[in-house]
Design a protein around this motif. Sequence first.
Motif, mmCIF file in Angstrom:
data_model
loop_
_atom_site.group_PDB
_atom_site.id
_atom_site.type_symbol
_atom_site.label_atom_id
_atom_site.label_comp_id
_atom_site.label_asym_id
_atom_site.label_seq_id
_atom_site.Cartn_x
_atom_site.Cartn_y
_atom_site.Cartn_z
ATOM 1 N N ILE A 71 39.092 -26.538 28.034
ATOM 2 C CA ILE A 71 39.221 -25.496 26.918
ATOM 3 C C ILE A 71 40.474 -24.721 27.149
ATOM 4 O O ILE A 71 40.436 -24.141 28.299
ATOM 5 N N ILE A 72 41.551 -24.660 26.561
ATOM 6 C CA ILE A 72 42.798 -24.071 26.775
ATOM 7 C C ILE A 72 43.046 -23.020 25.948
ATOM 8 O O ILE A 72 43.207 -23.169 24.730
ATOM 9 N N VAL A 73 42.939 -21.722 26.233
ATOM 10 C CA VAL A 73 43.581 -20.558 25.499
ATOM 11 C C VAL A 73 45.138 -20.413 25.395
ATOM 12 O O VAL A 73 45.542 -20.125 26.563
ATOM 13 N N ALA A 74 45.710 -20.592 24.305
ATOM 14 C CA ALA A 74 47.229 -20.763 24.151
ATOM 15 C C ALA A 74 47.550 -19.287 23.695
ATOM 16 O O ALA A 74 46.862 -18.567 22.713
ATOM 17 N N TYR A 75 48.720 -18.668 24.446
ATOM 18 C CA TYR A 75 49.082 -17.425 23.710
ATOM 19 C C TYR A 75 50.774 -17.498 24.109
ATOM 20 O O TYR A 75 51.191 -17.280 25.328
ATOM 21 N N LYS A 76 51.607 -17.872 22.941
ATOM 22 C CA LYS A 76 53.132 -17.935 23.071
ATOM 23 C C LYS A 76 53.328 -18.963 24.179
ATOM 24 O O LYS A 76 53.916 -18.915 25.129
ATOM 25 N N SER A 77 52.603 -20.111 23.859
ATOM 26 C CA SER A 77 52.528 -21.192 25.111
ATOM 27 C C SER A 77 53.188 -22.447 24.669
ATOM 28 O O SER A 77 53.032 -23.394 25.244
ATOM 29 N N ARG A 78 53.926 -22.484 23.545
ATOM 30 C CA ARG A 78 54.789 -23.451 23.199
ATOM 31 C C ARG A 78 55.659 -24.143 24.304
ATOM 32 O O ARG A 78 55.469 -25.667 24.157
ATOM 33 N N THR A 79 56.197 -23.668 24.959
ATOM 34 C CA THR A 79 57.105 -24.218 25.995
ATOM 35 C C THR A 79 56.306 -25.082 27.154
ATOM 36 O O THR A 79 56.859 -25.642 27.834
ATOM 37 N N GLU A 80 55.072 -24.514 27.278
ATOM 38 C CA GLU A 80 54.524 -24.798 28.423
ATOM 39 C C GLU A 80 53.243 -25.859 28.449
ATOM 40 O O GLU A 80 52.755 -26.668 29.087
ATOM 41 N N ILE A 81 52.573 -26.002 27.118
ATOM 42 C CA ILE A 81 51.505 -26.453 26.671
ATOM 43 C C ILE A 81 51.618 -28.031 26.858
ATOM 44 O O ILE A 81 50.775 -28.798 27.120
ATOM 45 N N GLU A 82 52.849 -28.582 26.596
ATOM 46 C CA GLU A 82 53.087 -30.104 26.286
ATOM 47 C C GLU A 82 52.656 -30.542 27.912
ATOM 48 O O GLU A 82 51.862 -31.873 27.996
ATOM 49 N N ALA A 83 53.283 -30.063 29.119
ATOM 50 C CA ALA A 83 52.935 -30.506 30.284
ATOM 51 C C ALA A 83 51.548 -30.337 30.664
ATOM 52 O O ALA A 83 51.003 -31.294 31.364
ATOM 53 N N CYS A 84 50.945 -29.155 30.389
ATOM 54 C CA CYS A 84 49.642 -29.186 30.475
ATOM 55 C C CYS A 84 48.758 -30.229 29.898
ATOM 56 O O CYS A 84 47.889 -30.883 30.483
ATOM 57 N N LEU A 85 48.942 -30.480 28.487
ATOM 58 C CA LEU A 85 48.140 -31.540 27.860
ATOM 59 C C LEU A 85 48.225 -32.809 28.366
ATOM 60 O O LEU A 85 47.428 -33.529 28.245
#
Length: 302
Positions: free
Chosen positions: A11-25
Motif C-alpha cells: 500500500i503506497i500513499v502518494a502525495y505529489k509523487s509523480r517524479t518518484e513513484i515510477e522507480a518505486c513501483l
Amino acid sequence: MPNPVPILSVIIVAYKSRTEIEACLASIPRRIDDRAVEVAVVDNYPADGTSTFVRENFAHVRVIDPPGNVGFGKANNLGFAATTGECVLFLNPDTVCNETALTALVNRAQTEDNLGVISPRLVQADGSMDLACRRSLPTAWDGFCRASGLAARWSRTKWFAGYNLTHLPEDETYDVGAINGAFMLGRRAVFNQVAAPTRHAVFDEAFFMYGDDLDLCARIGRAGYRVVYDGRYDTVHLKGQSVARDYDAMSTAIFDANRDVYLKHFAPHVFARWKWQLMFGLWKRVALWRARRRGHQRVRPV
C-alpha cells in the motif's frame, strides 16, 4: 493448488509523487514464493498526474482516488480495506525495494508468530542510514539528549543515544520500540488485531501526517507483539522527496505529532499531560534554534 490469496499487499500513499513513484513501483516484484503480490496506490494529490501515470504504465496496480488529501493514516486505511494479502507492507513512494529483502521479511512475518511489524535498514541517497527506521519510544531524557546535541556528540553511547539507537550495529537484527512509516511490514491478522475502533482503521486517523507510525508501533507493542529491525537487508529511501521542504513547518508538525502520541499513550492524568506538553515544547524550541544556527543541516526531529 496455488494459494489464491496474495502473499503480500503493498500500500503506497502518494502525495505529489509523480517524479518518484515510477522507480518505486518498478522495484516491487509481481510474485514472492510463487504467490501474487498486489499493489494499491492511494493518491492524495491527483492534480500532478500521478494517478493517470500509474493507470497508464502499471495496469496491475490498483489506484484509489480519495476525495482530496485525506491524510497519511486515512489513506493507508483505505488501501488496507481494499486489499486482501496475507501480509501487508505500508510503503512510501520515495523508496526503491529489492526482491531479496522483501522475500526475507515476508518469510519472517509469516513464520515468527510474535512478530508484529518489521523494517529493513533504510538507506538514503547519499548512502547514510535513515535513523528513523529503528528507534525507541522517546523518553524525556531522549528529548533532552537530542535537543542539546548530546545524542550527536556521543552517538555510540547507549546512555545518550537511546532514541535513534546509534550505539547498536546497523547490519544486525533486533527488537526496537518503533520503525519508520516509510516501510512497515506485518501480517494482516496482526494489523486487524490492533486496529483502531473503526473497522479497518489500522492507523489512527487523528494523526494527519506524522506520529501515526509511532502510535501504531506503540499499539503493536502493547498487544504483545515485537517491533523488529532487520539491518541484514536494506531498502533505498529517498527521504524528503514527497513532503514539503519547509524545515520549520515540517519539524514543528513532527514534534507536535509525537507529543500527541505521548498524550494518547502515556498521560493517564493531568500532571502527566502537562509534563509531556512541556517536554516536547522545550525539545522543539531548542532543536529548531540549534538547526537555524547550523543552517538546518545537522539537527533533525526524527
